[in-house]
Design a protein around this motif. Structure first.
Motif, PDB file in Angstrom:
ATOM      1  N   SER A 188       0.839  -1.209   0.000  1.00 25.93           N
ATOM      2  CA  SER A 188       0.000   0.000   0.000  1.00 25.93           C
ATOM      3  C   SER A 188       0.872   1.258   0.000  1.00 25.93           C
ATOM      4  O   SER A 188       0.663   2.168   0.813  1.00 25.93           O
ATOM      5  N   PRO A 189       1.838   1.315  -0.928  1.00 25.97           N
ATOM      6  CA  PRO A 189       2.786   2.436  -0.929  1.00 25.97           C
ATOM      7  C   PRO A 189       2.136   3.765  -1.256  1.00 25.97           C
ATOM      8  O   PRO A 189       2.657   4.821  -0.909  1.00 25.97           O
ATOM      9  N   LEU A 190       0.964   3.713  -1.906  1.00 26.48           N
ATOM     10  CA  LEU A 190       0.254   4.958  -2.239  1.00 26.48           C
ATOM     11  C   LEU A 190      -0.789   5.269  -1.175  1.00 26.48           C
ATOM     12  O   LEU A 190      -1.581   6.185  -1.315  1.00 26.48           O
ATOM     13  N   GLY A 191      -0.800   4.469  -0.124  1.00 27.47           N
ATOM     14  CA  GLY A 191      -1.766   4.683   0.939  1.00 27.47           C
ATOM     15  C   GLY A 191      -2.999   3.820   0.798  1.00 27.47           C
ATOM     16  O   GLY A 191      -3.991   4.040   1.495  1.00 27.47           O
ATOM     17  N   GLY A 192      -2.947   2.839  -0.094  1.00 27.97           N
ATOM     18  CA  GLY A 192      -4.027   1.854  -0.159  1.00 27.97           C
ATOM     19  C   GLY A 192      -5.132   2.220  -1.124  1.00 27.97           C
ATOM     20  O   GLY A 192      -5.044   3.194  -1.861  1.00 27.97           O
ATOM     21  N   THR A 193      -6.170   1.395  -1.107  1.00 32.02           N
ATOM     22  CA  THR A 193      -7.289   1.613  -2.028  1.00 32.02           C
ATOM     23  C   THR A 193      -8.040   2.870  -1.632  1.00 32.02           C
ATOM     24  O   THR A 193      -8.134   3.212  -0.458  1.00 32.02           O
ATOM     25  N   LEU A 208      -3.182  10.309  -1.730  1.00 32.10           N
ATOM     26  CA  LEU A 208      -3.152  10.720  -3.140  1.00 32.10           C
ATOM     27  C   LEU A 208      -3.771  12.103  -3.346  1.00 32.10           C
ATOM     28  O   LEU A 208      -3.544  12.730  -4.380  1.00 32.10           O
ATOM     29  N   ALA A 225       0.861  10.118  -7.249  1.00 34.74           N
ATOM     30  CA  ALA A 225       1.347   8.732  -7.162  1.00 34.74           C
ATOM     31  C   ALA A 225       2.843   8.683  -7.471  1.00 34.74           C
ATOM     32  O   ALA A 225       3.613   8.002  -6.785  1.00 34.74           O
ATOM     33  N   PRO A 241       3.497  -0.581  -6.161  1.00 37.93           N
ATOM     34  CA  PRO A 241       2.176   0.019  -6.356  1.00 37.93           C
ATOM     35  C   PRO A 241       1.280  -0.901  -7.183  1.00 37.93           C
ATOM     36  O   PRO A 241       1.748  -1.558  -8.112  1.00 37.93           O
ATOM     37  N   LYS A 242       0.009  -0.946  -6.791  1.00 39.48           N
ATOM     38  CA  LYS A 242      -0.966  -1.783  -7.485  1.00 39.48           C
ATOM     39  C   LYS A 242      -1.808  -0.948  -8.423  1.00 39.48           C
ATOM     40  O   LYS A 242      -2.312   0.119  -8.040  1.00 39.48           O
ATOM     41  N   SER A 243      -1.966  -1.403  -9.655  1.00 39.58           N
ATOM     42  CA  SER A 243      -3.014  -0.855 -10.507  1.00 39.58           C
ATOM     43  C   SER A 243      -3.359  -1.861 -11.587  1.00 39.58           C
ATOM     44  O   SER A 243      -2.521  -2.656 -11.997  1.00 39.58           O
ATOM     45  N   VAL A 244      -4.609  -1.838 -12.020  1.00 45.08           N
ATOM     46  CA  VAL A 244      -5.023  -2.676 -13.149  1.00 45.08           C
ATOM     47  C   VAL A 244      -5.303  -1.801 -14.371  1.00 45.08           C
ATOM     48  O   VAL A 244      -5.787  -2.288 -15.376  1.00 45.08           O
ATOM     49  N   HIS A 245      -4.994  -0.495 -14.263  1.00 49.96           N
ATOM     50  CA  HIS A 245      -5.249   0.409 -15.383  1.00 49.96           C
ATOM     51  C   HIS A 245      -3.961   0.731 -16.119  1.00 49.96           C
ATOM     52  O   HIS A 245      -2.990   1.161 -15.495  1.00 49.96           O
ATOM     53  N   ARG A 248      -2.205   4.032 -15.543  1.00 46.16           N
ATOM     54  CA  ARG A 248      -1.569   4.145 -14.221  1.00 46.16           C
ATOM     55  C   ARG A 248      -0.356   3.232 -14.094  1.00 46.16           C
ATOM     56  O   ARG A 248       0.639   3.596 -13.457  1.00 46.16           O
ATOM     57  N   GLN A 251       2.286   5.108 -15.754  1.00 49.63           N
ATOM     58  CA  GLN A 251       2.635   6.291 -14.964  1.00 49.63           C
ATOM     59  C   GLN A 251       3.501   5.906 -13.755  1.00 49.63           C
ATOM     60  O   GLN A 251       4.462   6.604 -13.423  1.00 49.63           O
ATOM     61  N   ASN A 252       3.160   4.784 -13.110  1.00 57.72           N
ATOM     62  CA  ASN A 252       3.836   4.425 -11.860  1.00 57.72           C
ATOM     63  C   ASN A 252       5.288   3.995 -12.064  1.00 57.72           C
ATOM     64  O   ASN A 252       6.052   3.970 -11.108  1.00 57.72           O
TER      65      ASN A 252
HETATM   66  P1  A2P Z   1      -6.533   0.894  -9.629  1.00 51.14           P
HETATM   67  O1  A2P Z   1      -6.031  -0.521  -9.558  1.00 51.14           O
HETATM   68  O2  A2P Z   1      -7.993   0.948  -9.880  1.00 51.14           O
HETATM   69  O3  A2P Z   1      -5.728   1.764 -10.558  1.00 51.14           O
HETATM   70  P2  A2P Z   1      -1.623   0.864  -3.167  1.00 51.14           P
HETATM   71  O4  A2P Z   1      -0.625   0.382  -4.164  1.00 51.14           O
HETATM   72  O5  A2P Z   1      -1.114   1.863  -2.203  1.00 51.14           O
HETATM   73  O6  A2P Z   1      -2.377  -0.263  -2.512  1.00 51.14           O
HETATM   74  O7  A2P Z   1      -2.711   1.744  -3.914  1.00 51.14           O
HETATM   75  C1  A2P Z   1      -3.307   1.261  -5.007  1.00 51.14           C
HETATM   76  C2  A2P Z   1      -4.595   2.019  -5.186  1.00 51.14           C
HETATM   77  O8  A2P Z   1      -4.369   3.247  -5.854  1.00 51.14           O
HETATM   78  C3  A2P Z   1      -5.485   1.214  -6.053  1.00 51.14           C
HETATM   79  O9  A2P Z   1      -6.800   1.470  -5.641  1.00 51.14           O
HETATM   80  C4  A2P Z   1      -5.223   1.732  -7.458  1.00 51.14           C
HETATM   81  O10 A2P Z   1      -6.409   1.597  -8.177  1.00 51.14           O
HETATM   82  C5  A2P Z   1      -4.873   3.191  -7.193  1.00 51.14           C
HETATM   83  N1  A2P Z   1      -3.788   3.696  -8.056  1.00 51.14           N
HETATM   84  C6  A2P Z   1      -2.701   3.037  -8.506  1.00 51.14           C
HETATM   85  N2  A2P Z   1      -1.911   3.830  -9.236  1.00 51.14           N
HETATM   86  C7  A2P Z   1      -2.502   5.038  -9.248  1.00 51.14           C
HETATM   87  C8  A2P Z   1      -2.179   6.296  -9.843  1.00 51.14           C
HETATM   88  N3  A2P Z   1      -1.071   6.450 -10.579  1.00 51.14           N
HETATM   89  N4  A2P Z   1      -3.044   7.329  -9.645  1.00 51.14           N
HETATM   90  C9  A2P Z   1      -4.144   7.178  -8.902  1.00 51.14           C
HETATM   91  N5  A2P Z   1      -4.513   6.024  -8.325  1.00 51.14           N
HETATM   92  C10 A2P Z   1      -3.706   4.958  -8.486  1.00 51.14           C
END
Ligand code: A2P
Length: 290
Positions: A188-193, A208, A225, A241-245, A248, A251-252
């Protein structure tokens, strides 16, 4: 490509990876394919408990990038702690991932039973000796849990993966880990969901949209982020960092063309208020064997 860190196992880990918690198998397969083939990721972090090891496995099998160029982490779920159960769970994870070995195998939570932690760690040591995990480690271990393994003697964890972000910088764990040659990974490096917290002491993500973070982001023409990811990297942490988009995911990893300065870093350090998005390790016992 992201820099690597050398672990106490002698193997190297890319400092930035893709997390896939809360993604389905299909979402995971797509995200991992994109991350590896398009965005340049070489490190994927999954867990048996995420239920998406098969999605990771399908992406690894389909990617033109060779398996040995990708760092794969998975984790042992709580209900499989103990010596024999851990060996069996590891085999199941390998099968689902469709791979002969993982780069890192982690105990997901410490649980409350020290004796069981030790038996589980015996199994991970055996797995490491067999070469089917290039490195082994733990998650969510507080210094008092790590001390149990230090006192045991023998193999020490290569990493401790813990909830870590500017609200919860985990200085105590980082100090203990660095004294013992254990690398620290931030979950949860971005502070989580952003929708809701899930642990008993948890709060929704505010990082965020935090004004300190967004002001620094504006200053560098980067996103919040990206600023947070730089904070982890510049603090020597491994970050997933987690994302499925796709946008993002790209970007990360696009964080190697700028640097936070001392002022940025110290402003971010003022965000330390101890807020967690997840459970405190001493309160987590979900799925623990009887
Ligand atoms: P999503 O998968 O829908 O993109 P963490 O890694 O701290 O657990 O945070 C991940 C959360 O932040 C997920 O809900 C993810 O959602 C969202 N997230 C990941 N990358 C970004 C980004 N670059 N900008 C905004 N939200 C992001």
């Amino acid at each position: 490509t992201p820099p690597t860190i050398t672990l106490n196992s002698g193997t190297t880990i890319p400092q930035l990876g893709l997390g896939v918690w809360q993604a389905t198998n299909d979402e995971t397969e797509r995200a991992v394919r994109y991350a590896i083939d398009e965005a340049g990721y070489r490190h994927i972090d999954t867990a048996a408990a995420y239920g998406n090891e098969e999605g990771v496995g399908r992406a690894l099998a389909a990617s033109p990038v060779p398996r040995e160029d990708i760092f794969v982490t998975t984790k042992l779920w709580n209900s499989d702690q103990g010596y024999e159960p851990a060996l069996k769970a590891f085999d199941t994870s390998l099968k689902k991932l469709g791979t002969e070995y993982v780069d890192l195998y982690l105990i997901h939570w410490p649980l409350q039973d020290r004796e069981r932690i030790l038996r589980t760690w015996d199994a991970l040591e055996k797995i490491a000796e067999s070469g089917r995990a290039k490195a082994v480690g733990v998650c969510n271990f507080e210094p008092h849990h790590l001390q149990v393994l230090v006192d045991r003697g023998g193999l020490l964890p290569a990493v401790d993966q813990v909830e870590l972000h500017p609200h919860l910088p985990q200085q105590g764990i980082r100090r203990f880990a660095s004294e013992h040659g254990i690398a620290v990974e931030s979950w949860s490096p971005l502070g989580g969901t952003s929708n809701s917290g899930w642990g008993p002491n948890s709060k929704p993500n505010t990082l965020l949209v935090d004004p300190i973070v967004t002001r620094i982001a504006d200053r560098h023409s980067k996103s919040a982020a990206q600023v947070l990811i730089r904070w982890h990297l510049q603090n020597g942490l491994i970050v997933i960092p987690k994302s499925v988009h796709e946008q993002r995911i790209s970007q990360n990893i696009d964080v190697f063309d700028f640097e936070l300065d001392e002022l940025d870093l110290s402003e971010l350090d003022t965000l330390d208020d101890g807020t967690r998005v997840g459970a405190h390790p001493d309160e987590m016992n979900i799925g623990a064997p009887a």
